[in-house]
Design an enzyme around this catalytic site. Structure first.
Site, PDB file in Angstrom:
ATOM      1  N   PHE A 126       0.834  -1.214   0.000  1.00 50.77           N
ATOM      2  CA  PHE A 126       0.000   0.000   0.000  1.00 50.77           C
ATOM      3  C   PHE A 126       0.869   1.266   0.000  1.00 50.77           C
ATOM      4  O   PHE A 126       0.569   2.233  -0.711  1.00 50.77           O
ATOM      5  CB  PHE A 126      -0.887   0.064   1.249  1.00 50.77           C
ATOM      6  CG  PHE A 126      -1.907  -1.028   1.399  1.00 50.77           C
ATOM      7  CD1 PHE A 126      -2.112  -1.975   0.403  1.00 50.77           C
ATOM      8  CD2 PHE A 126      -2.678  -1.112   2.563  1.00 50.77           C
ATOM      9  CE1 PHE A 126      -3.066  -2.990   0.553  1.00 50.77           C
ATOM     10  CE2 PHE A 126      -3.627  -2.115   2.713  1.00 50.77           C
ATOM     11  CZ  PHE A 126      -3.822  -3.052   1.727  1.00 50.77           C
ATOM     12  N   TYR A 136      -2.893  -9.366  16.130  1.00 55.47           N
ATOM     13  CA  TYR A 136      -3.160  -8.423  15.027  1.00 55.47           C
ATOM     14  C   TYR A 136      -4.478  -7.708  15.281  1.00 55.47           C
ATOM     15  O   TYR A 136      -4.589  -6.491  15.078  1.00 55.47           O
ATOM     16  CB  TYR A 136      -3.172  -9.167  13.689  1.00 55.47           C
ATOM     17  CG  TYR A 136      -3.286  -8.244  12.488  1.00 55.47           C
ATOM     18  CD1 TYR A 136      -2.323  -7.261  12.234  1.00 55.47           C
ATOM     19  CD2 TYR A 136      -4.346  -8.354  11.592  1.00 55.47           C
ATOM     20  CE1 TYR A 136      -2.429  -6.412  11.132  1.00 55.47           C
ATOM     21  CE2 TYR A 136      -4.458  -7.517  10.487  1.00 55.47           C
ATOM     22  CZ  TYR A 136      -3.493  -6.546  10.260  1.00 55.47           C
ATOM     23  OH  TYR A 136      -3.607  -5.706   9.175  1.00 55.47           O
ATOM     24  N   GLY A 151     -10.109  -4.967   3.758  1.00 51.13           N
ATOM     25  CA  GLY A 151     -10.047  -6.421   3.866  1.00 51.13           C
ATOM     26  C   GLY A 151      -8.859  -6.902   3.044  1.00 51.13           C
ATOM     27  O   GLY A 151      -7.842  -6.201   2.951  1.00 51.13           O
TER      28      GLY A 151
HETATM   29  P1  NDP Z   1       3.504  -4.963   3.125  1.00 47.16           P
HETATM   30  O1  NDP Z   1       4.119  -6.041   3.956  1.00 47.16           O
HETATM   31  O2  NDP Z   1       3.557  -5.101   1.661  1.00 47.16           O
HETATM   32  O3  NDP Z   1       4.107  -3.535   3.562  1.00 47.16           O
HETATM   33  C1  NDP Z   1       4.358  -3.227   4.906  1.00 47.16           C
HETATM   34  C2  NDP Z   1       5.203  -1.973   4.994  1.00 47.16           C
HETATM   35  O4  NDP Z   1       5.399  -1.661   6.387  1.00 47.16           O
HETATM   36  C3  NDP Z   1       6.567  -2.132   4.371  1.00 47.16           C
HETATM   37  O5  NDP Z   1       6.896  -0.987   3.622  1.00 47.16           O
HETATM   38  C4  NDP Z   1       7.493  -2.245   5.570  1.00 47.16           C
HETATM   39  O6  NDP Z   1       8.757  -1.664   5.294  1.00 47.16           O
HETATM   40  C5  NDP Z   1       6.770  -1.392   6.603  1.00 47.16           C
HETATM   41  N1  NDP Z   1       7.206  -1.775   7.945  1.00 47.16           N
HETATM   42  C6  NDP Z   1       6.965  -2.928   8.598  1.00 47.16           C
HETATM   43  N2  NDP Z   1       7.615  -2.950   9.775  1.00 47.16           N
HETATM   44  C7  NDP Z   1       8.295  -1.781   9.860  1.00 47.16           C
HETATM   45  C8  NDP Z   1       9.171  -1.225  10.818  1.00 47.16           C
HETATM   46  N3  NDP Z   1       9.485  -1.874  11.957  1.00 47.16           N
HETATM   47  N4  NDP Z   1       9.711  -0.010  10.583  1.00 47.16           N
HETATM   48  C9  NDP Z   1       9.402   0.663   9.454  1.00 47.16           C
HETATM   49  N5  NDP Z   1       8.577   0.194   8.499  1.00 47.16           N
HETATM   50  C10 NDP Z   1       8.036  -1.021   8.709  1.00 47.16           C
HETATM   51  O7  NDP Z   1       1.985  -4.916   3.606  1.00 47.16           O
HETATM   52  P2  NDP Z   1       0.743  -3.975   3.162  1.00 47.16           P
HETATM   53  O8  NDP Z   1       1.153  -2.959   2.191  1.00 47.16           O
HETATM   54  O9  NDP Z   1      -0.367  -4.887   2.821  1.00 47.16           O
HETATM   55  O10 NDP Z   1       0.389  -3.322   4.563  1.00 47.16           O
HETATM   56  C11 NDP Z   1       0.356  -1.919   4.786  1.00 47.16           C
HETATM   57  C12 NDP Z   1      -0.604  -1.637   5.923  1.00 47.16           C
HETATM   58  O11 NDP Z   1      -1.913  -2.065   5.553  1.00 47.16           O
HETATM   59  C13 NDP Z   1      -0.298  -2.388   7.227  1.00 47.16           C
HETATM   60  O12 NDP Z   1      -0.563  -1.532   8.314  1.00 47.16           O
HETATM   61  C14 NDP Z   1      -1.286  -3.554   7.214  1.00 47.16           C
HETATM   62  O13 NDP Z   1      -1.582  -4.013   8.515  1.00 47.16           O
HETATM   63  C15 NDP Z   1      -2.475  -2.882   6.559  1.00 47.16           C
HETATM   64  N6  NDP Z   1      -3.457  -3.768   5.943  1.00 47.16           N
HETATM   65  C16 NDP Z   1      -3.128  -4.661   4.963  1.00 47.16           C
HETATM   66  C17 NDP Z   1      -4.098  -5.453   4.388  1.00 47.16           C
HETATM   67  C18 NDP Z   1      -3.806  -6.468   3.340  1.00 47.16           C
HETATM   68  O14 NDP Z   1      -4.653  -7.359   3.105  1.00 47.16           O
HETATM   69  N7  NDP Z   1      -2.673  -6.388   2.643  1.00 47.16           N
HETATM   70  C19 NDP Z   1      -5.517  -5.330   4.779  1.00 47.16           C
HETATM   71  C20 NDP Z   1      -5.757  -4.373   5.828  1.00 47.16           C
HETATM   72  C21 NDP Z   1      -4.770  -3.614   6.354  1.00 47.16           C
HETATM   73  P3  NDP Z   1      10.194  -2.295   5.686  1.00 47.16           P
HETATM   74  O15 NDP Z   1      10.016  -3.783   5.821  1.00 47.16           O
HETATM   75  O16 NDP Z   1      11.095  -1.879   4.576  1.00 47.16           O
HETATM   76  O17 NDP Z   1      10.554  -1.647   6.969  1.00 47.16           O
HETATM   77  C1  8X3 Z   2      -5.532  -7.654   6.806  1.00 43.02           C
HETATM   78  C2  8X3 Z   2      -6.891  -8.231   6.561  1.00 43.02           C
HETATM   79  O1  8X3 Z   2      -8.479 -10.117   7.157  1.00 43.02           O
HETATM   80  O2  8X3 Z   2      -6.091 -10.648   7.169  1.00 43.02           O
HETATM   81  O3  8X3 Z   2      -5.581  -6.596   7.689  1.00 43.02           O
HETATM   82  O4  8X3 Z   2      -7.048  -9.350   8.925  1.00 43.02           O
HETATM   83  S1  8X3 Z   2      -7.114  -9.648   7.510  1.00 43.02           S
END
Ligand code: NDP
Ligand code: 8X3
Length: 252
Positions: free
Chosen positions: A13, A152, A183
């Protein structure tokens, strides 16, 4: 030019949001731990859209690093218009008694405490000019608990609560707060959750069409593009095949 700061821009994202807003004319501050990815994204933003990008490499769990990153911003980057608290994720999907305490701490430190630090560091500038927008990446996991979701769920419920609380407390400063609750979207999320197990990660998205990072970036941009007197407080979005955390219609 308006300035957007998005955390967790090395993947999923965050990366899509950085590119989407750059396309719309924003200069972008991007953060994450993977320096090579930050540098390559900054170069892409410049090349594709002619916008400026400032990569800041730090671990969002480190309180001092978060505050230092904001305090040490060059003058031309200090006036942040939009903060997207996106960095986060899930670590593990285990029964409560089997879940790893380190995973729980990582989830709370990253999704919740990282968001607290970044918001506290950025809001003084927004308060001063009585203008700004904070967009918090929550999840449907922040309003519905599911089996094995424990740590989570707790983290994303906290993001949901913090967002509502911020919205109220920041009213006098004309600061918008938007909580986005997606989601399933296919990113590196499940690969991280299952600690590199590609088969387990792929199974989460099998049998239906999940959302993409670009879908979420479009929605985030929409929430930021409304008139100054309109604020989306909470926005839940799922794939068409998903009604909630427990109902996903597969192979339909
Ligand atoms: P990704 O794993 O693709 O991206 C996660 C990002 O978070 C990476 O850029 C990573 O960067 C960064 N990150 C993680 N830990 C750290 C840290 N300790 N310090 C700095 N940066 C950190 O996942 P998504 O893009 O899917 O997730 C983005 C957000 O959306 C999250 O908050 C996730 O919970 C939320 N989300 C995702 C969903 C999904 O289905 N994909 C649904 C709902 C919510 P790096 O590792 O380089 O530090
Ligand atoms: C990510 C969506 O359904 O895996 O936040 O919790 S779910």
């Amino acid at each position: 030019m308006p300035i957007l700061l998005v955390t967790g821009a090395t993947s999923g994202f965050g990366k899509a949001i950085a590119l989407r807003f750059a396309k719309e004319g924003y200069d972008i501050i991007i953060t994450g731990r993977r320096k090579d990815r930050l540098e390559s994204l900054a170069a892409d933003i410049q090349k594709q859209f002619g916008r400026k990008a400032l990569p800041l490499c730090f671990d969002i769990r480190n309180r001092e690093a978060c505050f230092e990153a904001i305090e040490n911003l060059p003058a031309e980057w200090k006036d942040i218009d939009i903060l997207v608290n996106n960095a986060g994720g899930a670590w593990g999907r285990d029964r409560f008694d089997a879940a790893d305490l380190d995973d729980w701490e990582t989830m709370l430190d990253t999704n919740v405490k990282g968001l607290m630090y970044m918001t506290k560091a950025v809001i003084p500038g927004m308060i001063e000019k009585k203008k700004g927008h904070i967009i918090n990446m929550g999840s449907i996991a922040g309003s519905e608990v599911y089996e094995f979701g424990n740590g989570y769920n707790a983290a994303k419920f906290a993001v949901n609560a913090f967002s509502k609380s911020m919205r109220i407390d920041l009213l006098p400063y004309n600061i918008k707060v938007t909580h986005i609750a997606p989601g399933a979207a296919e990113t590196e999320f499940s690969l991280v959750r299952f600690k590199g197990d590609e088969a387990k990660a792929a199974a989460i998205y099998a049998g239906y069409t999940p959302m993409t990072a670009d879908d979420i970036a479009d929605i985030v941009y929409y929430t930021a593009s409304l008139p100054s007197h309109v604020c989306i407080n909470h926005l839940e979005v799922t794939p068409t095949a998903q009604a909630s955390s427990y109902y996903v219609f597969k192979n339909g």
